[in-house]
Design an enzyme around this catalytic site. Sequence first.
Site, PDB file in Angstrom:
ATOM      1  N   GLU A  81      -4.705   3.878   6.312  1.00  0.00           N
ATOM      2  CA  GLU A  81      -4.509   3.812   4.943  1.00  0.00           C
ATOM      3  C   GLU A  81      -5.009   4.860   4.112  1.00  0.00           C
ATOM      4  O   GLU A  81      -4.368   5.065   3.100  1.00  0.00           O
ATOM      5  CB  GLU A  81      -5.118   2.257   4.743  1.00  0.00           C
ATOM      6  CG  GLU A  81      -4.509   1.733   3.230  1.00  0.00           C
ATOM      7  CD  GLU A  81      -5.663   1.279   2.311  1.00  0.00           C
ATOM      8  OE1 GLU A  81      -6.203   1.948   1.904  1.00  0.00           O
ATOM      9  OE2 GLU A  81      -5.919   0.045   2.374  1.00  0.00           O
ATOM     10  N   ARG A 103       0.887  -1.266  -0.014  1.00  0.00           N
ATOM     11  CA  ARG A 103      -0.072  -0.001  -0.099  1.00  0.00           C
ATOM     12  C   ARG A 103       0.878   1.262   0.064  1.00  0.00           C
ATOM     13  O   ARG A 103       0.643   2.343   0.524  1.00  0.00           O
ATOM     14  CB  ARG A 103      -0.958  -0.041   1.077  1.00  0.00           C
ATOM     15  CG  ARG A 103      -2.001  -1.200   1.157  1.00  0.00           C
ATOM     16  CD  ARG A 103      -3.055  -0.945   0.238  1.00  0.00           C
ATOM     17  NE  ARG A 103      -4.215  -1.766   0.418  1.00  0.00           N
ATOM     18  CZ  ARG A 103      -4.142  -3.038  -0.053  1.00  0.00           C
ATOM     19  NH1 ARG A 103      -3.184  -3.676  -0.635  1.00  0.00           N
ATOM     20  NH2 ARG A 103      -5.100  -3.744   0.166  1.00  0.00           N
ATOM     21  N   SER A 106     -10.358  -0.730   3.344  1.00  0.00           N
ATOM     22  CA  SER A 106      -9.775  -0.649   4.556  1.00  0.00           C
ATOM     23  C   SER A 106      -9.214   0.761   5.117  1.00  0.00           C
ATOM     24  O   SER A 106      -8.589   1.552   4.392  1.00  0.00           O
ATOM     25  CB  SER A 106      -8.371  -1.410   4.539  1.00  0.00           C
ATOM     26  OG  SER A 106      -8.790  -2.729   3.951  1.00  0.00           O
TER      27      SER A 106
HETATM   28  N1  EPU Z   1     -10.497 -10.565  10.531  1.00  0.00           N
HETATM   29  C1  EPU Z   1     -11.159 -10.569  11.795  1.00  0.00           C
HETATM   30  N2  EPU Z   1     -12.078  -9.609  12.050  1.00  0.00           N
HETATM   31  C2  EPU Z   1     -12.424  -8.638  11.155  1.00  0.00           C
HETATM   32  C3  EPU Z   1     -11.732  -8.491   9.949  1.00  0.00           C
HETATM   33  C4  EPU Z   1     -10.948  -9.429   9.794  1.00  0.00           C
HETATM   34  O1  EPU Z   1     -11.019 -11.445  12.510  1.00  0.00           O
HETATM   35  O2  EPU Z   1     -13.259  -7.867  11.435  1.00  0.00           O
HETATM   36  C5  EPU Z   1      -9.593 -11.497  10.116  1.00  0.00           C
HETATM   37  C6  EPU Z   1     -10.176 -12.521   9.108  1.00  0.00           C
HETATM   38  O3  EPU Z   1     -11.012 -13.284   9.858  1.00  0.00           O
HETATM   39  C7  EPU Z   1      -8.856 -12.959   8.705  1.00  0.00           C
HETATM   40  C8  EPU Z   1      -7.713 -11.778   8.599  1.00  0.00           C
HETATM   41  O4  EPU Z   1      -8.560 -11.096   9.711  1.00  0.00           O
HETATM   42  O5  EPU Z   1      -8.351 -13.886   9.425  1.00  0.00           O
HETATM   43  C9  EPU Z   1      -7.863 -11.065   7.213  1.00  0.00           C
HETATM   44  O6  EPU Z   1      -9.038 -10.433   6.855  1.00  0.00           O
HETATM   45  P1  EPU Z   1      -9.418 -10.233   5.375  1.00  0.00           P
HETATM   46  O7  EPU Z   1      -9.197 -11.666   4.636  1.00  0.00           O
HETATM   47  O8  EPU Z   1     -10.785  -9.434   5.341  1.00  0.00           O
HETATM   48  O9  EPU Z   1      -8.228  -9.138   4.784  1.00  0.00           O
HETATM   49  P2  EPU Z   1      -7.719  -8.075   5.421  1.00  0.00           P
HETATM   50  O10 EPU Z   1      -6.262  -8.290   5.909  1.00  0.00           O
HETATM   51  O11 EPU Z   1      -8.671  -7.300   6.783  1.00  0.00           O
HETATM   52  C10 EPU Z   1      -6.774  -7.006   3.380  1.00  0.00           C
HETATM   53  C11 EPU Z   1      -6.691  -5.591   2.388  1.00  0.00           C
HETATM   54  C12 EPU Z   1      -7.886  -5.573   1.677  1.00  0.00           C
HETATM   55  C13 EPU Z   1      -8.170  -6.786   0.928  1.00  0.00           C
HETATM   56  C14 EPU Z   1      -8.009  -7.981   1.677  1.00  0.00           C
HETATM   57  C15 EPU Z   1      -7.868  -9.229   0.740  1.00  0.00           C
HETATM   58  C16 EPU Z   1      -5.470  -4.073   3.838  1.00  0.00           C
HETATM   59  C17 EPU Z   1      -5.452  -3.007   4.431  1.00  0.00           C
HETATM   60  N3  EPU Z   1      -6.525  -4.632   3.523  1.00  0.00           N
HETATM   61  O12 EPU Z   1      -7.629  -6.728   4.116  1.00  0.00           O
HETATM   62  O13 EPU Z   1      -7.902  -4.412   1.149  1.00  0.00           O
HETATM   63  O14 EPU Z   1      -9.363  -6.702   0.043  1.00  0.00           O
HETATM   64  O15 EPU Z   1      -6.912  -8.011   2.457  1.00  0.00           O
HETATM   65  O16 EPU Z   1      -6.726  -9.176   0.113  1.00  0.00           O
HETATM   66  O17 EPU Z   1      -4.386  -4.519   3.517  1.00  0.00           O
HETATM   67  C18 EPU Z   1      -8.604  -1.917   0.866  1.00  0.00           C
HETATM   68  O18 EPU Z   1      -7.286  -1.838   0.917  1.00  0.00           O
HETATM   69  O19 EPU Z   1      -9.472  -1.142   1.109  1.00  0.00           O
HETATM   70  C19 EPU Z   1      -8.963  -3.419   1.077  1.00  0.00           C
HETATM   71  C20 EPU Z   1     -10.042  -3.779   1.273  1.00  0.00           C
END
Ligand code: EPU
Length: 338
Positions: free
Chosen positions: A333, A162, A237
């Site tokens: 972010e 990012r 995010s």
């Molecule tokens: N999780 C929780 N609680 C929550 C949200 C997430 O426990 O409320 C846990 C999930 O269970 C999972 C882990 O966190 O084990 C990761 O969650 P998720 O797959 O939703 O991905 P993320 O790391 O929260 C990142 C990106 C997203 C992208 C997803 C999928 C960043 C800041 N965000 O989110 O990007 O869509 O991975 O690749 O890196 C964005 O940048 O706007 C965005 C949506």
Amino acid sequence: MNIQSNFSLKAYNTFGIDAKASYFLEINSIEDLRKAFQLDTYPKKFIISGGSNMLITQHIDALVLHINIKGIEVVQETDEEVILKIMAGENWHQMVMYTLDKGYGGLENMSLIPGNTGTAPIQNIGAYGVELKDIFVRCEAMDVETQTLKTFTKEDCKFGYRDSIFKNEVKGKYVITSVTLQLTKRNHKKNTSYGAIEAKLKENNIIDPSIKDISNAVIAIRQEKLPDPKVLGNSGSFFKNPVLDRENFTSFIEKNPHAPFYKISESEYKIPAGWLIEQCGFKGKRFDDAGVHKNQALVLVNHGNATGEEILKLAFRIIKEVKEVFGIDIVPEVNIIK
Ligand code: EPU
């Protein structure tokens, strides 16, 4: 030139914040952009594109230039690959759908990301195991001082998680006008290893997915977890996932053995900020019209009439709480406009 004054930006930012700009101008071509920067009557200019990665916290006392430059062109093609030049104002998701309809692979994991193509390099957008840098060739950008166009290669862009040169060394100095991407026409490099994609394909009994199947899986996952900005204002995010060094990670995981994490290298571990925020009890919480999304705690939402200040106040409260509970700093972010 149709310059409008005291213009509401509500429809131009996905958070749906009803902040105003002193002046507003639609930019439909590179020539429009050049002329706009030469307007001495409005010394302060402010660029807005898809408005999907910003939180506006106050009146913008400037001439806001809305980048709406359109066009997609094939610049090179073989039997294996195609190189596309996409103008900055093309909506990202519509462009992704266009490439998939043509049978081009590379963007399927990044389906349904809000925003415009021209802003994708700024934060090296990414989702479900793929980042823009994986298919990026170069971008063109206008130097705001000289109004000349400069090409930035992939190396020039210094992409990180990012992150890019446009958030650092050259911040505010260039406006990206086009992005050139390299996509596959066959032997697509499919990336289905991300847990949620694997699960979704399995749920639909798809064993050998096409690029369109992967895109459909990503769209379904995003629709389940992430709010549609047209229905509920948000900026995806709100925070970056924090990266811990080995020492901090070891002590964190000893105290929180069930926490999810991604190992980036031997010395770097990424912790999902959404998990940290959920553990602090914020998931689904609402403070007037500023809230935390019920399905993904990393996403802050505007339930209707929240101001940017109110969303920012909530963000600070979350940052403080995560620091107190876990000793971890999380940083926004999204671009906060103050
Ligand atoms: N999780 C929780 N609680 C929550 C949200 C997430 O426990 O409320 C846990 C999930 O269970 C999972 C882990 O966190 O084990 C990761 O969650 P998720 O797959 O939703 O991905 P993320 O790391 O929260 C990142 C990106 C997203 C992208 C997803 C999928 C960043 C800041 N965000 O989110 O990007 O869509 O991975 O690749 O890196 C964005 O940048 O706007 C965005 C949506």
